[in-house]
Design a protein around this motif. Structure first.
Motif: not given
Length: 991
Positions: A846-855
């Protein structure tokens, strides 16, 4: 030590001398202070040029000023206000008070750079003596108004705030006070911003012990309450001479008991020298009789002891003690802009440290004084916000001979007079009690008639405890809080604030259209098609349908620029957006330009149009000493969005290239990547060719990030997201960079030289190696399995996963590997390890990869079964073994080529390809073996194609001799790649 008997204050001097002898045991400092105060009063009262001492926002001063102006009718009014603000005063008639006269400078020259922007404000209310003087001078023909105080430039030349230490809640002197409390009050308190306030006639003890003594013995909490009770009310009905002498005495007392701050005293005395120098210069230039003049200044400066005091003060090259005479220093090269900004009672109180609600109470007291005394105040013709009709201009009446003011001692009688007992006005107090209960009920309090009675009785009780016959508004406020508020506040406003609103509220001024700077007027003109009253305070909803009304597109452009330049609440889009390559056909806006009028006015100090101001700010951002490549790219994007054209965008883009080449850190890499991608996508869809600057930027950025990549992998300050952004730039821009002349070997060497220690960066390095082809996906899976099998590495496995998730930015094709790594962790780790580790994994993602989690989630949704029932029988794709394919190929090759059977089964595809190639021979008979097909003859006819295919497949046998069977001439080719050979042969044969 008493003065000569012929002076008006001889008796008062004798009394004070006797009091000092009796209480101090003889002549000492006390006697010097007491007699010095009388000397100051005598000196000021006997000055030929009449001095009118005032207190800022004092109804008693305003009443005395209005009365004196009608009696004397002076021809020249000298006013203590910055001399460079004089041209603005005529615009007051186009405003609704209170407003503030402002001097503003954004580009400074001669001051420290960290002081910018510079701002000086002088708030003006109707219940102030200075407004009475301004209205009289501007609306009376033949009267001249002369501002004599130091200029705005000299305010900062003499400013010593950076050298002072003291109470931050108190202003340093009576003219310069930073707005330290503006952020602690409600929004209206910030109307003056960070401006330095020029306060005319401030009267407040600088001796902290003296103020504490007065408040304690006066049984009040704040200085504003003490002033109202012991000065404002007694002076409300006094005559002119008594008023002047009392104000002289108070100013002298506060001056003589001020602490010995050298810088503070020097600024005070320099201001007094400045004002008297300007007045003598004006008198000498015009030949005006000092008896026809009136000097309006603060009571603190009226009791001045400088040598330049008076029309007969020092004018030579040296002072009385041989020191150099005062000289006015030249102004700096700073360019000042001037205008009027809205003010409010709360803003004035917050900026100058007054009690909350004191200015509103003063306005109420002003109205009562006018009604009680019948004095007709001065108001500017056409003044907005006044109910009375504007007065007609009349010539100044010939002033009758006036007895010299101060010729009699009125001070002794005032000091010996017992306090006037103000009778209780039960009707007024009862009305207050009923009104506050009504307001409290509207705000959620459970107030009743019993509370109104309690407030009424408690107000009288508190006034009696404080030795007052009549409750003041402050007594009533305390009583209301005690009886109504009790333990909690149910609504937004507490009872204290409700009393302030009831007593007059926070009156907020407004600058009229004609007094606005050109930019502000241009904004209102361009937004006129919206048909909204944008000068009114509050929120206005604007609906723009550009599809049916194309003319509203110009309004949309203005609103988007206002959103970029002004505070967030001034123009807030509800529906619609503006991005590169996108324009909304319908928009909805919440506009509050009236509430943020000050910000709009200050925009006018920077230029004459929104486009000019925006261009200046973008250039200032791009060419600033602390500018980064990401900030300059943002300026390029804003220039493209709001200004259009390519001139400014190309200039700023070239600047972004220079800034990027000079950067030695990778802090802005994620923002640079995001903005460059957006600009590239925009130019590729809207331009025929890419601009030259962005091609140079990609080429330079490729080499720049290749150089910094090994260092970033080792640097502990560089985060995994920043390194991933660098790799994302290199991989996503690689094709364009290579086409522009970059060398891929540089990237390969950079990755080979990278040796990270951090687990997240190690995972990023593995992903980069997979992308470059130096590491296979199977080897990557093996490494992940090895990590899970090592108990010492399992606690740091979430950091490896964080690196893998960040790797989706440069290598999105690794999404299946990341899903596999996470799934294996859940499948292989025992509960004793998995459950404590799970929160760490979630917080890390959540803190380090919130933008890439949807992929990652989409890839997991593609791999995992959609229904729960199918999960038990589901086998992960990475566990499926394709071992049965090899025997199938062998059997197929031993029997017959399987690929050749597809051609007669689907003849349409082959017919279409044969027609495309111009083959008209048709299908061969079914009984003819494939090796005798005519298409085989094409191979020796076109040896170049076959040789290239043979080299690609690794066949080095060469061509067989003529007459040799074709299938037997290439045993290595047909044996190792039977499907390819048959497919090529069939394609060339057309069968």
């Amino acid at each position: 030590m008493s003065a000569a008997p012929e002076t008006p204050f001889a008796a008062l001097r004798g009394q004070l001398h006797g009091a000092a002898t009796e209480f101090a045991g003889g002549g000492d400092a006390l006697e010097g202070i007491l007699l010095g105060m009388v000397d100051d009063v005598d000196r000021a009262a006997g000055e030929p040029l009449e001095i009118f001492p005032v207190c800022h926002h004092s109804p008693a001063s305003a009443l005395a000023m209005a009365r004196r102006l009608r009696e004397k009718q002076p021809k020249v009014v000298y006013l203590e206000l910055c001399e460079d603000m004089a041209p603005l005063l005529t615009e007051l008639r186009n405003c609704r008070l209170p407003v503030a006269v402002q001097a503003f400078a954004s580009d400074i020259d001669g001051f420290p750079a960290d002081w910018a922007p510079l701002s000086v404000v002088a708030p003006i209310t109707e219940a102030s003596a200075e407004y009475q003087a301004v209205a009289y001078a501007l609306d009376t023909p033949g009267v001249e108004l002369v501002l004599v105080d130091r200029s705005s430039d000299h305010v900062f030349q003499w400013d010593t705030r950076h050298d002072r230490t003291g109470d931050p809640d108190r202003p340093d002197d009576d003219t310069a006070a930073p707005a330290t409390k503006a952020a602690e009050t409600e929004a209206e308190a910030a109307l003056h911003g960070e401006a330095v306030g020029v306060e005319i006639g401030d009267l407040r003890p600088r001796f902290a012990e003296l103020e504490e003594h007065l408040l304690r013995h006066g049984k009040v909490r704040h200085w504003s309450e003490w002033w109202h009770q012991y000065v404002e009310v007694p002076l409300g009905d006094s005559d002119h001479d008594t008023y002047r002498q009392v104000m002289f005495l108070i100013g002298s007392l506060f001056r003589r008991l001020a602490p010995g701050d050298g810088d503070r005293v020097r600024v005070d005395e320099d201001r007094e020298r400045y004002m008297w120098t300007r007045m003598r210069e004006h008198l000498a230039a015009t030949g005006t009789d000092p008896a026809d003049c009136l000097y309006v200044c603060g009571a603190f400066h009226a009791a001045s002891r400088v040598d330049e005091f008076g029309v007969d003060g020092t004018t030579g090259t040296t002072g009385a003690d041989g020191t150099p005479a005062f000289t006015i220093s030249p102004r700096t090269a700073t360019t000042w802009q001037y205008g009027l900004i809205p003010s409010s009672h709360t803003a004035i109180e917050a900026q100058f440290g007054l009690a909350s609600g004191s200015v509103s109470i003063a306005a109420t007291q002003w109205a009562k004084n006018l009604k009680r005394t019948g004095v007709k105040p001065y108001r500017l013709a056409g003044q907005a916000g006044t109910k009375k009709p504007a007065p007609t201009k009349t010539a100044a009446k010939a002033a009758a001979p006036v007895v010299p003011v101060g010729a009699e001692d009125r001070l002794s009688g005032f000091l010996r007079r017992p306090p006037v007992v103000d009778t209780l006005d039960e009707a007024e107090l009862l009305g207050w009690s009923v009104d506050i209960v009504r307001a409290a009920r509207r705000s959620g309090y459970l107030a009743s008639t019993a509370d109104a009675i309690a407030v009424f009785e408690t107000s009288i009780l508190l006034a009696g405890m404080r030795d007052r016959a009549k409750p003041t508004p402050y007594d009533f406020q305390d009583a209301a809080v005690t009886c109504i508020e009790k333990d909690s506040v149910p609504g937004r406003r507490d009872v204290r604030r409700l009393v302030e609103i009831m007593m007059g509220g926070d009156r907020i001024g407004q600058v009229g259209y004609d007094a606005l700077p050109p930019l502000a007027r241009d904004v209102h003109d361009r937004l006129a098609p919206l048909e909204l009253n944008l000068q009114q305070r509050g929120v206005r909803r604007a609906l723009l349908d550009m599809a049916s009304e194309p003319d509203l597109r110009a309004c949309s452009d203005v609103l988007w620029m206002l959103r970029r330049l002004m505070p967030p609440g001034a123009a807030r889009p509800i529906m619609g957006e503006r991005r590169l390559g996108e324009r909304s056909i319908q928009e909805s806006w919440d506009l509050s330009l009236g509430t943020h009028q000050r910000a709009l006015i200050e925009l006018g100090y920077e230029g004459v149009s929104l486009e000019q101001v925006l261009e200046q700010r973008l250039r200032r951002t791009a060419y600033g000493p602390q500018a980064t490549a990401a900030q300059v790219l943002e300026a390029v994007e804003d220039a493209t969005l709001y200004l259009g054209g390519r001139r400014l965008a190309e200039e700023l883009g070239t600047r972004a290239l220079e800034v990027l080449a000079a950067e030695r850190t990778v802090d802005g890499a994620p923002e640079v990547l995001r903005r460059v991608r957006g600009l590239l996508a925009y130019y590729r869809t809207s331009e025929a060719v890419l601009p030259s600057w962005i091609e140079s930027f990609v080429r330079t950025g490729y080499a720049h990030y290749c150089t910094l990549l090994p260092t970033a992998f080792r640097d502990e300050d560089a985060t995994a997201g920043q390194v991933a952004a660098m790799l994302g730039f290199l991989f996503s821009m690689e094709s364009l960079a290579l086409s522009l002349g970059c060398d891929r070997t540089q990237l390969e060497l950079s990755v080979a030289q990278s040796h990270p220690q951090d687990p997240a960066k190690t995972a990023l390095l593995w992903a980069a190696q997979v992308q470059l082809g130096t590491l296979s996906r199977a080897a990557l899976r093996a490494r992940c399995d090895e990590l899970l099998g090592n108990p010492l590495v399992v606690p740091s496995y979430p950091r490896y996963l964080s690196g893998f998730v960040h790797a989706l930015e440069p290598v999105p094709g690794l999404a299946d590997v990341v899903v596999e790594a996470v799934s294996n962790a859940f499948g292989r780790l025992p509960d004793a390890v998995l459950l404590p580790w799970l929160p760490v994994l979630i917080t890390t993602l959540r803190s380090n990869a919130a933008e890439l989690a949807p992929l990652l989630i989409r890839e997991a949704g593609r791999i995992f079964p959609a229904r729960l029932a199918a999960l038990d029988a589901w086998v992960p794709p990475w566990r499926q073994q394709p071992a049965a394919l090899a025997p199938a190929r062998t059997r197929s090759h031993s029997a017959a080529p399987r690929g050749a059977a597809l051609l007669p089964a689907h003849p349409e595809t082959c017919d279409a390809l044969a027609e495309l190639l111009g083959c008209t021979d048709g299908w061969a008979p079914a009984d003819v073996p494939p090796r005798h097909s005519r298409g085989v003859a094409l191979l020796p006819a076109h040896p170049g194609t076959c040789d290239a295919l043979a080299v690609l497949l690794g066949c080095e046998d060469g061509w067989a001799a003529a007459g040799t069977d074709t299938a037997a001439s290439h045993p290595s080719l047909t044996g190792r790649h039977p499907e390819t050979a048959l497919a090529v042969t069939a394609l060339l044969a057309g069968s």
